[in-house]
Enzyme design. Structure first.
Site, mmCIF file in Angstrom:
data_model
loop_
_atom_site.group_PDB
_atom_site.id
_atom_site.type_symbol
_atom_site.label_atom_id
_atom_site.label_comp_id
_atom_site.label_asym_id
_atom_site.label_seq_id
_atom_site.Cartn_x
_atom_site.Cartn_y
_atom_site.Cartn_z
ATOM 1 N N ASP A 17 0.831 -1.205 0.000
ATOM 2 C CA ASP A 17 0.000 0.000 0.000
ATOM 3 C C ASP A 17 0.865 1.254 0.000
ATOM 4 O O ASP A 17 2.026 1.237 0.429
ATOM 5 C CB ASP A 17 -0.960 0.009 1.196
ATOM 6 C CG ASP A 17 -0.243 -0.010 2.543
ATOM 7 O OD1 ASP A 17 0.687 -0.823 2.711
ATOM 8 O OD2 ASP A 17 -0.607 0.794 3.429
ATOM 9 N N GLU A 25 0.060 -0.803 5.886
ATOM 10 C CA GLU A 25 1.151 -0.346 6.732
ATOM 11 C C GLU A 25 1.087 1.157 6.886
ATOM 12 O O GLU A 25 1.412 1.704 7.940
ATOM 13 C CB GLU A 25 2.495 -0.753 6.132
ATOM 14 C CG GLU A 25 3.694 -0.564 7.076
ATOM 15 C CD GLU A 25 4.330 0.825 6.996
ATOM 16 O OE1 GLU A 25 5.179 1.144 7.839
ATOM 17 O OE2 GLU A 25 3.992 1.599 6.074
#
Length: 367
Positions: free
Chosen positions: A69, A128
């Protein structure tokens, strides 16, 4: 699936928009690409987590760890941030440094390794950059139940500072957030003797808080410094003194300063005053022994490939290593130069990505 060189794979995943917690289809692609690895999915709360593993021998279990991400692109990019552009040896796109360069290098290294004395794994999450509640920290207890926790792991976060190869993270500082509300008595500014002005109360104390070190640090950590991040009080009116004052602060703490130490420090400064304090430890410090086999191995390989002598650092923000280390796993982090993460026109160089891949392959071959 057709094998791609590391740059072609890098360009492919850069083109897959994956703003937290969306993985953009990257995890399905990686699972298919490493189809000789056993796969486990741990999905929860809209977050996807993929664990790939393959046993080559009876030695140690080494895992590569990362996230697919990225943060939102923002405005004012020169080009589309999700259509990678190559110019003068640089690749521009969101996630080039943080951390699709690392993902591409890890995936290609695992694809190309034929022999290994132990087990190799890959842990990837799509959360994250967010709060991470259902990211790597969600995977770990599930892996523990399956007896698949690694002995050592390499996180390919961007760690280098000025030159590729100049820094490895062997740990991270913790983070303690504080909110202190100092109470006073509101009143008319013309009658200060009838008020208790919290601004007056904080003035002589502030210099004993802002920028003050709570410890001296050590060979692994810089000193723990109190950083005041916000002070606000009053109603933006000239003739009314405020009833209270709020001060917010953050400490990136070493292993020598605990949350309780911060509480005692504040109590000492404000003992005679009426105040409320809220402290929250959002992450804990960790450090891997600089004499460990993993640290020595990756340091040696980096030096061989880059002709740099990497320093062993714990500086910067937090990473998923803070979730992994408490399980007794040795953690190191190494990746490309970190100078444009989360910024407009994020970029890295083709040479850095190719070198990162080469380093990971060499670590596996000589492990």
């Amino acid at each position: 699936m057709k094998h791609l060189d590391v740059i072609d794979l890098f360009l492919k995943i850069l083109s897959m928009k994956s703003v937290t917690p969306d993985d953009g289809g990257i995890l399905d692609f990686v699972e298919s690409y490493l189809d000789d690895f056993d796969s486990y999915w741990f999905n929860e709360g809209g977050v996807k987590n993929l664990f790939l593993t393959k046993k080559f021998g009876d030695g140690k279990h080494l895992a590569f760890v990362g996230h697919v991400d990225v943060v939102p692109a923002g405005d004012n990019w020169q080009t589309n941030p999700f259509v990678p552009m190559i110019e003068d040896g640089y690749i521009y796109a969101r996630g080039t440094q943080d951390m699709k360069s690392g993902v591409a290098s890890m995936v290609c290294a695992l694809r190309d390794i034929e022999n290994f004395n132990g087990r190799l794994s890959l842990m990837l999450t799509s959360d994250e950059e967010g709060d991470g509640t259902f990211g790597i920290q969600y995977m770990l207890p599930e892996l523990q139940k399956l007896h698949l926790l690694p002995d050592e792991c390499i996180i390919a976060e961007p760690t280098c500072e000025n030159v590729f190869g100049d820094a490895i993270k062997i740990g991270r500082r913790g983070s303690i957030n504080g909110v202190l509300v100092l109470k006073g008595k509101q009143g008319h500014a013309a009658y200060p003797e009838k008020t208790i002005n919290p601004i007056n109360l904080i003035a002589p104390i502030l210099t004993q808080l802002a920028g003050i070190n709570l410890d001296d640090g050590d060979s692994d950590f810089n000193p723990t410094t109190m950083v005041v991040t916000d002070i606000r009080s009053g109603m933006e009116i000239h003739n009314v003194t405020p009833a209270s004052l709020k001060i917010m602060f953050n400490l990136r703490n070493s292993t020598k300063t605990l949350k309780e130490d911060v509480k005692i420090f504040i109590e000492d400064k404000f003992s005679s005053l009426d105040y409320e304090l809220k402290l929250e430890q959002s992450s804990f410090p960790f450090v891997t022994n600089r004499e460990s086999a993993l640290v020595k191995k990756i340091t040696k390989v980096i030096s061989s490939v880059t002709n740099q002598e990497p320093k062993l650092s714990t500086a910067g923000g937090t990473s998923d290593g803070r979730h992994i280390a408490p399980y007794g796993v040795d953690v190191v982090e190494f990746g490309v130069i970190n100078n444009r993460i989360h910024a407009v026109d994020e970029r890295t160089t083709i040479k850095e990505v190719e070198s990162l891949y080469k380093i990971f392959v060499e670590v596996l071959k000589t492990y």
